[in-house]
Write a protein that holds these residues in place. Structure first.
Motif, PDB file in Angstrom:
ATOM      1  N   ASN A   1       0.821  -1.226   0.000  1.00  0.00           N
ATOM      2  CA  ASN A   1       0.000   0.000   0.000  1.00  0.00           C
ATOM      3  C   ASN A   1       0.846   1.264   0.000  1.00  0.00           C
ATOM      4  OD1 ASN A   1      -2.124  -1.734   0.105  1.00  0.00           O
ATOM      5  ND2 ASN A   1      -2.788  -1.188   2.156  1.00  0.00           N
TER       6      ASN A   1
ATOM      7  N   LEU B   1      -5.076  -8.848   5.190  1.00  0.00           N
ATOM      8  CA  LEU B   1      -5.986  -9.540   4.284  1.00  0.00           C
ATOM      9  C   LEU B   1      -5.256 -10.760   3.729  1.00  0.00           C
ATOM     10  CD1 LEU B   1      -7.230  -6.379   2.356  1.00  0.00           C
ATOM     11  CD2 LEU B   1      -8.420  -7.576   4.201  1.00  0.00           C
TER      12      LEU B   1
ATOM     13  N   ARG C   1      -1.797  -9.112   2.309  1.00  0.00           N
ATOM     14  CA  ARG C   1      -1.906  -7.705   1.913  1.00  0.00           C
ATOM     15  C   ARG C   1      -2.520  -6.959   3.085  1.00  0.00           C
ATOM     16  NH1 ARG C   1      -0.606  -7.387  -3.867  1.00  0.00           N
ATOM     17  NH2 ARG C   1      -0.143  -9.557  -4.323  1.00  0.00           N
ATOM     18  N   LEU C   2      -2.456  -5.638   3.042  1.00  0.00           N
ATOM     19  CA  LEU C   2      -3.043  -4.789   4.078  1.00  0.00           C
ATOM     20  C   LEU C   2      -4.108  -3.908   3.444  1.00  0.00           C
ATOM     21  CD1 LEU C   2       0.198  -3.548   5.890  1.00  0.00           C
ATOM     22  CD2 LEU C   2      -1.269  -5.456   6.542  1.00  0.00           C
ATOM     23  N   ASP C   3      -5.219  -3.694   4.160  1.00  0.00           N
ATOM     24  CA  ASP C   3      -6.180  -2.711   3.673  1.00  0.00           C
ATOM     25  C   ASP C   3      -5.720  -1.328   4.119  1.00  0.00           C
ATOM     26  OD1 ASP C   3      -6.983  -2.352   6.336  1.00  0.00           O
ATOM     27  OD2 ASP C   3      -8.928  -3.328   6.078  1.00  0.00           O
ATOM     28  N   SER C   4      -6.467  -0.295   3.810  1.00  0.00           N
ATOM     29  CA  SER C   4      -6.039   1.082   4.096  1.00  0.00           C
ATOM     30  C   SER C   4      -5.907   1.371   5.591  1.00  0.00           C
ATOM     31  CB  SER C   4      -6.999   2.080   3.454  1.00  0.00           C
ATOM     32  OG  SER C   4      -8.318   1.859   3.931  1.00  0.00           O
ATOM     33  N   SER C   5      -6.581   0.565   6.436  1.00  0.00           N
ATOM     34  CA  SER C   5      -6.483   0.793   7.888  1.00  0.00           C
ATOM     35  C   SER C   5      -5.373  -0.040   8.533  1.00  0.00           C
ATOM     36  CB  SER C   5      -7.819   0.486   8.554  1.00  0.00           C
ATOM     37  OG  SER C   5      -8.103  -0.896   8.455  1.00  0.00           O
TER      38      SER C   5
ATOM     39  N   THR D   1      -5.297  -3.447   8.421  1.00  0.00           N
ATOM     40  CA  THR D   1      -5.801  -4.783   8.745  1.00  0.00           C
ATOM     41  C   THR D   1      -5.262  -5.765   7.707  1.00  0.00           C
ATOM     42  OG1 THR D   1      -7.821  -3.828   9.650  1.00  0.00           O
ATOM     43  CG2 THR D   1      -7.892  -6.172   9.088  1.00  0.00           C
TER      44      THR D   1
END
Length: 185
Positions: free
Chosen positions: A63, A171, A163-167, A169
């Motif tokens: 990200n 995935l 992977r990471l989400d925008s917060s 967390t």
């Protein structure tokens, strides 16, 4: 003068006898034939790996943020395996918990552990987090961060493209064995 020398000899003989009797502890088993003390076998808690440790694996970009990836073995035990010790007696081998730390340039840390993958691991109880791979090629592209879990002493493993989400967390997406590898294979 003879009495004085005789007294010194008697005193030294007395003290030497007292020291010998103190070295034999009646609560310890000993071999009466040789007078030596047998060492009692004290169970030692065995770990895999033997010592706690940390290791810097490398850098990964998720990200649009760069993370330094480190792994750490802790004192927490995540799996116990029956074993046999050097005396041929039943024993237990304790597998240490492995953590994966993602550290950004502000020193904020995201820690990945076995618990975070509980809902994604069918054989959760028998798996240990074995390690990470960075920027690994897949048959269709690449995975910037792969975390893999295996059953100890086997090649039975699960791999996750993390992977990471925008917060921030995680995935996790399980990587099928057919997708793992490169197109040339």
């Amino acid at each position: 003068m003879k009495n004085f020398i005789l007294s010194i000899i008697l005193l030294s003989a007395l003290f030497s006898c007292k020291k010998d009797s103190e070295t034999l502890n009646p609560s310890q088993p000993h071999d009466s034939g040789t007078g030596t003390t047998k060492q009692a076998v004290v169970p030692i808690k065995r770990f895999e790996p033997q010592h706690k440790s940390t290791e810097t694996v490398g850098t990964v970009r998720l990200n649009n943020t760069s993370y330094t990836v480190t792994t750490e073995f802790t004192d927490a035990v995540v799996f116990k395996q029956d074993a046999v010790n050097v005396q041929g007696k039943p024993d237990v081998l304790n597998y240490r918990e492995k953590l994966v730390h993602l550290i950004d340039n502000r020193k904020d840390t995201i820690t990945l552990n076995k618990e975070l993958f509980k809902n994604h691991l069918p054989d959760y109880e028998s798996m240990t987090l074995q390690g990470v791979m960075l920027n690994h090629p897949l048959k269709k592209g690449f995975a910037p961060l792969i975390v893999y879990f295996c059953m100890p002493d086997s090649d039975y493993c699960y791999r996750f493209d993390v992977r990471l989400d925008s917060s921030g967390t995680i995935l996790p997406n399980e990587i099928d064995d057919d997708d793992f590898g490169t197109e040339e294979e």
